[in-house]
Design a protein around this motif. Structure first.
Motif, PDB file in Angstrom:
ATOM      1  N   TRP A   2      22.850  80.403 -30.698  1.00 34.30           N
ATOM      2  CA  TRP A   2      21.771  81.386 -30.925  1.00 34.30           C
ATOM      3  C   TRP A   2      21.051  81.014 -32.011  1.00 34.30           C
ATOM      4  CZ3 TRP A   2      21.607  83.877 -26.699  1.00 34.30           C
ATOM      5  CH2 TRP A   2      22.712  84.060 -25.787  1.00 34.30           C
ATOM      6  N   PRO A   3      19.749  81.484 -32.150  1.00 31.88           N
ATOM      7  CA  PRO A   3      18.773  81.136 -33.232  1.00 31.88           C
ATOM      8  C   PRO A   3      19.383  81.397 -34.586  1.00 31.88           C
ATOM      9  CG  PRO A   3      17.725  81.782 -31.321  1.00 31.88           C
ATOM     10  CD  PRO A   3      19.142  82.201 -30.747  1.00 31.88           C
ATOM     11  N   GLU A   4      18.997  80.758 -35.492  1.00 35.12           N
ATOM     12  CA  GLU A   4      19.582  81.123 -36.837  1.00 35.12           C
ATOM     13  C   GLU A   4      19.124  82.614 -37.478  1.00 35.12           C
ATOM     14  OE1 GLU A   4      18.069  78.805 -39.744  1.00 35.12           O
ATOM     15  OE2 GLU A   4      19.221  76.861 -39.129  1.00 35.12           O
ATOM     16  N   HIS A   5      17.984  83.163 -37.030  1.00 35.78           N
ATOM     17  CA  HIS A   5      17.617  84.566 -37.274  1.00 35.78           C
ATOM     18  C   HIS A   5      18.408  85.749 -36.878  1.00 35.78           C
ATOM     19  CE1 HIS A   5      14.818  83.595 -33.874  1.00 35.78           C
ATOM     20  NE2 HIS A   5      14.915  85.144 -33.734  1.00 35.78           N
ATOM     21  N   PHE A   6      19.031  85.314 -35.729  1.00 33.38           N
ATOM     22  CA  PHE A   6      19.761  86.572 -34.936  1.00 33.38           C
ATOM     23  C   PHE A   6      20.834  86.796 -35.956  1.00 33.38           C
ATOM     24  CE2 PHE A   6      19.764  85.711 -30.149  1.00 33.38           C
ATOM     25  CZ  PHE A   6      18.395  85.725 -29.942  1.00 33.38           C
ATOM     26  N   PRO A   7      21.066  88.295 -36.049  1.00 34.24           N
ATOM     27  CA  PRO A   7      22.179  88.824 -36.899  1.00 34.24           C
ATOM     28  C   PRO A   7      23.415  88.290 -36.452  1.00 34.24           C
ATOM     29  CG  PRO A   7      20.650  90.442 -36.039  1.00 34.24           C
ATOM     30  CD  PRO A   7      20.243  89.379 -35.464  1.00 34.24           C
ATOM     31  N   SER A   8      24.427  88.356 -37.009  1.00 28.14           N
ATOM     32  CA  SER A   8      25.803  87.836 -36.780  1.00 28.14           C
ATOM     33  C   SER A   8      26.410  88.717 -35.569  1.00 28.14           C
ATOM     34  CB  SER A   8      26.823  88.048 -37.882  1.00 28.14           C
ATOM     35  OG  SER A   8      26.714  89.375 -38.117  1.00 28.14           O
ATOM     36  N   ASP A   9      26.058  89.977 -35.141  1.00 32.50           N
ATOM     37  CA  ASP A   9      26.670  90.770 -34.200  1.00 32.50           C
ATOM     38  C   ASP A   9      25.383  90.650 -32.724  1.00 32.50           C
ATOM     39  OD1 ASP A   9      24.672  92.171 -35.285  1.00 32.50           O
ATOM     40  OD2 ASP A   9      25.616  93.983 -35.319  1.00 32.50           O
ATOM     41  N   CYS A  10      24.827  89.722 -32.815  1.00 27.12           N
ATOM     42  CA  CYS A  10      23.704  89.609 -31.805  1.00 27.12           C
ATOM     43  C   CYS A  10      23.973  88.465 -31.161  1.00 27.12           C
ATOM     44  CB  CYS A  10      22.328  89.772 -32.635  1.00 27.12           C
ATOM     45  SG  CYS A  10      21.023  89.969 -31.470  1.00 27.12           S
ATOM     46  N   PRO A  11      23.662  88.333 -29.757  1.00 28.45           N
ATOM     47  CA  PRO A  11      23.415  89.530 -28.813  1.00 28.45           C
ATOM     48  C   PRO A  11      24.773  90.516 -28.892  1.00 28.45           C
ATOM     49  CG  PRO A  11      22.863  87.472 -27.735  1.00 28.45           C
ATOM     50  CD  PRO A  11      23.615  86.993 -29.009  1.00 28.45           C
ATOM     51  N   PRO A  12      24.406  91.701 -28.460  1.00 26.73           N
ATOM     52  CA  PRO A  12      25.618  92.667 -28.191  1.00 26.73           C
ATOM     53  C   PRO A  12      26.519  92.315 -27.385  1.00 26.73           C
ATOM     54  CG  PRO A  12      23.600  93.466 -27.224  1.00 26.73           C
ATOM     55  CD  PRO A  12      22.985  92.140 -27.821  1.00 26.73           C
ATOM     56  N   GLU A  13      27.859  92.792 -27.674  1.00 27.29           N
ATOM     57  CA  GLU A  13      28.809  92.363 -26.670  1.00 27.29           C
ATOM     58  C   GLU A  13      28.590  92.753 -25.248  1.00 27.29           C
ATOM     59  OE1 GLU A  13      32.787  93.494 -28.186  1.00 27.29           O
ATOM     60  OE2 GLU A  13      32.303  92.679 -30.255  1.00 27.29           O
ATOM     61  N   ASN A  14      27.924  93.918 -25.083  1.00 29.03           N
ATOM     62  CA  ASN A  14      27.976  94.570 -23.841  1.00 29.03           C
ATOM     63  C   ASN A  14      26.729  93.706 -22.728  1.00 29.03           C
ATOM     64  OD1 ASN A  14      26.058  95.824 -25.274  1.00 29.03           O
ATOM     65  ND2 ASN A  14      26.067  97.728 -24.185  1.00 29.03           N
ATOM     66  N   ALA A  15      25.996  92.737 -23.332  1.00 30.83           N
ATOM     67  CA  ALA A  15      25.005  92.010 -22.758  1.00 30.83           C
ATOM     68  C   ALA A  15      25.900  90.951 -21.503  1.00 30.83           C
ATOM     69  CB  ALA A  15      24.310  91.258 -23.657  1.00 30.83           C
ATOM     70  N   LYS A  16      24.970  91.007 -20.389  1.00 28.88           N
ATOM     71  CA  LYS A  16      25.557  90.106 -19.536  1.00 28.88           C
ATOM     72  C   LYS A  16      25.031  88.651 -19.230  1.00 28.88           C
ATOM     73  CE  LYS A  16      27.935  93.635 -17.666  1.00 28.88           C
ATOM     74  NZ  LYS A  16      29.054  94.196 -18.514  1.00 28.88           N
ATOM     75  N   ASN A  17      25.635  87.740 -18.609  1.00 25.99           N
ATOM     76  CA  ASN A  17      25.107  86.393 -18.376  1.00 25.99           C
ATOM     77  C   ASN A  17      23.619  86.975 -17.672  1.00 25.99           C
ATOM     78  OD1 ASN A  17      26.759  84.875 -19.677  1.00 25.99           O
ATOM     79  ND2 ASN A  17      27.786  84.506 -17.826  1.00 25.99           N
TER      80      ASN A  17
END
Length: 129
Positions: A2-17
């Motif tokens: 993931w890109p550097e600017h994403f927070p550590s908990d992003c994307p959310p766990e409930n996101a799907k492929n």
């Protein structure tokens, strides 16, 4: 991944492929990298908008229903000149989460991995189709 600017908990766990056909509103005559920037990428030094999370603004908006994309173009002034582009998502292109809005029940947030080129799989579609 993931890109550097994403927070550590992003994307959310409930996101799907990422999968299936989606529409993205673009501002150019053909899809370009600039059409696939998140709010955060376009506003690096601004505070996160009220009611949104930092993770949400790191994703981009797409629609699974063309009518919803057309509705946004007609009702939100900053999208009046936008064009709907259609693309077929696959798991290599990240993850997606259904995030319906008042204006669009088919709205999804899509988080794109670092190095992906999503503009390459999108084509503008006729607004009258």
């Amino acid at each position: 991944m993931w890109p550097e600017h994403f927070p550590s908990d992003c994307p959310p766990e409930n996101a799907k492929n990422a999968f299936g056909e989606v529409y993205r509103l673009i501002n150019h005559d053909s899809p370009s990298p600039d059409d696939f920037c998140s709010w955060r990428e376009e506003n690096r030094n601004k505070q996160c908008p009220e009611g949104m999370t930092e993770c949400q603004i790191c994703g981009i908006s797409v629609f699974t229903d063309k009518a919803d994309a057309d509705r946004v173009i007609k009702r939100i002034p900053r999208f009046r000149r936008a064009k709907p582009a259609l693309g077929q998502l696959t798991a290599e292109l990240g993850v997606i989460l259904h995030t319906p809005s008042r204006l669009s029940q088919s709205h999804h947030t899509w988080w794109i991995p670092f190095g992906a080129e999503p503009w390459a799989i999108f084509q503008i579609v006729d607004v009258n189709e």
